[in-house]
Design a protein around this motif. Structure first.
Motif, PDB file in Angstrom:
ATOM      1  N   LEU A   1       0.846  -1.188   0.000  1.00 15.97           N
ATOM      2  CA  LEU A   1       0.000   0.000   0.000  1.00 15.97           C
ATOM      3  C   LEU A   1       0.885   1.242   0.000  1.00 15.97           C
ATOM      4  N   ARG A   2       0.653   2.117  -0.953  1.00 20.48           N
ATOM      5  CA  ARG A   2       1.382   3.376  -1.026  1.00 20.48           C
ATOM      6  C   ARG A   2       0.403   4.521  -1.237  1.00 20.48           C
ATOM      7  N   ASP A   3       0.586   5.577  -0.479  1.00 17.97           N
ATOM      8  CA  ASP A   3      -0.236   6.777  -0.607  1.00 17.97           C
ATOM      9  C   ASP A   3       0.362   7.635  -1.719  1.00 17.97           C
ATOM     10  N   ILE A   4      -0.362   7.772  -2.807  1.00 14.05           N
ATOM     11  CA  ILE A   4       0.121   8.567  -3.940  1.00 14.05           C
ATOM     12  C   ILE A   4      -0.542   9.938  -3.839  1.00 14.05           C
ATOM     13  N   ASP A   5       0.113  10.837  -3.106  1.00 13.53           N
ATOM     14  CA  ASP A   5      -0.475  12.142  -2.837  1.00 13.53           C
ATOM     15  C   ASP A   5       0.212  13.280  -3.576  1.00 13.53           C
ATOM     16  N   SER A   6       1.155  12.940  -4.465  1.00  8.44           N
ATOM     17  CA  SER A   6       1.866  13.980  -5.209  1.00  8.44           C
ATOM     18  C   SER A   6       2.608  13.336  -6.368  1.00  8.44           C
ATOM     19  N   PRO A   7       3.015  14.134  -7.350  1.00  5.56           N
ATOM     20  CA  PRO A   7       3.836  13.582  -8.435  1.00  5.56           C
ATOM     21  C   PRO A   7       5.119  12.940  -7.922  1.00  5.56           C
ATOM     22  N   ALA A   8       5.696  13.506  -6.864  1.00  2.74           N
ATOM     23  CA  ALA A   8       6.924  12.933  -6.305  1.00  2.74           C
ATOM     24  C   ALA A   8       6.648  11.544  -5.737  1.00  2.74           C
ATOM     25  N   ALA A   9       5.510  11.374  -5.045  1.00  4.44           N
ATOM     26  CA  ALA A   9       5.150  10.065  -4.488  1.00  4.44           C
ATOM     27  C   ALA A   9       4.913   9.061  -5.605  1.00  4.44           C
ATOM     28  N   ALA A  10       4.295   9.502  -6.699  1.00  2.13           N
ATOM     29  CA  ALA A  10       4.063   8.613  -7.848  1.00  2.13           C
ATOM     30  C   ALA A  10       5.396   8.185  -8.457  1.00  2.13           C
TER      31      ALA A  10
END
Length: 212
Positions: free
Chosen positions: A40-49
């Motif tokens: 599980l990963r929280d993709i909350d920004s382009p950097a996180a993606a």
């Protein structure tokens, strides 16, 4: 057509791209995670993606799973760029792996993840007690249904099956007992899962488009 034990299964294994039955290991702990979220990963920004794309670049099924339900994204999108492409079209969400060998999904919130996880668990639980020829037939039919319908194939690559003890024909009439699923039922369970995932992605895309 060849007849006899194993005559139908052997060419089907090859057609499904599996070199031999149950080649992938499945520890006791992994068996417990077959239908439970394992990543599980929280993709909350382009950097996180971008970080998720780099972390999971070696994951064989991530790109096929996410792109297969999003026909608006180029099918040849590099693995590393897939989380960013999904984020760009649907905005923030959770990237998750449902099960030890299950599907990768991108969902808006925890509630959506629970719904998708439940749909996948229903498929796993039905396939676990189905006779092997039935599960193999269903896997082949699912792949013919759509190239990204590979969940049954992934399960078949492992010793995941948990056959119930043989029951007398009348035992299935007892309250609470259901006969093992047939191939058509397994195919429909996989199709229903992917339809649900695709609908969620389409809804998120539509909502995000109105906010831009």
């Amino acid at each position: 057509m060849p007849t006899g034990p194993g005559a139908w299964e052997a060419p089907t294994w090859q057609a499904l791209g599996l070199s031999r039955p149950r080649a992938l290991p499945l520890t006791g702990a992994a068996r417990e995670r077959l239908a439970h979220m394992t990543e599980l990963r929280d993709i909350d920004s382009p950097a996180a993606a971008a970080r998720a794309g780099a972390e999971y670049v070696g994951e064989r099924w991530l790109a096929p799973d996410l792109l297969g339900v999003r026909p608006w994204l180029p099918p040849g999108t590099p693995r590393r760029e897939v989380p960013g492409a999904v984020l760009n079209g649907e905005w923030t969400g959770f990237l998750a792996l449902l099960g030890e060998y299950g599907p990768w999904v991108y969902a808006a919130d925890v509630r959506a993840l629970q719904v998708l996880s439940g749909a996948y668990a229903a498929l796993v639980q039905a396939a676990q007690v189905a006779p092997e020829p039935v599960a193999l037939q269903a896997a082949a039919l699912s792949l013919a249904d759509a190239p990204h319908h590979t969940l049954l194939i992934r399960l078949e690559a492992t010793p995941y099956r948990r056959p119930e003890r043989p029951a007398r024909w009348w035992s299935w009439r007892l309250p609470g007992r259901q006969p093992p699923a047939d191939a058509a039922t397994l195919v429909e369970l996989e199709r229903a899962f992917w339809t649900l995932v695709a609908a969620h992605a389409q809804d998120r895309r539509a909502v995000w488009a109105t906010r831009r």
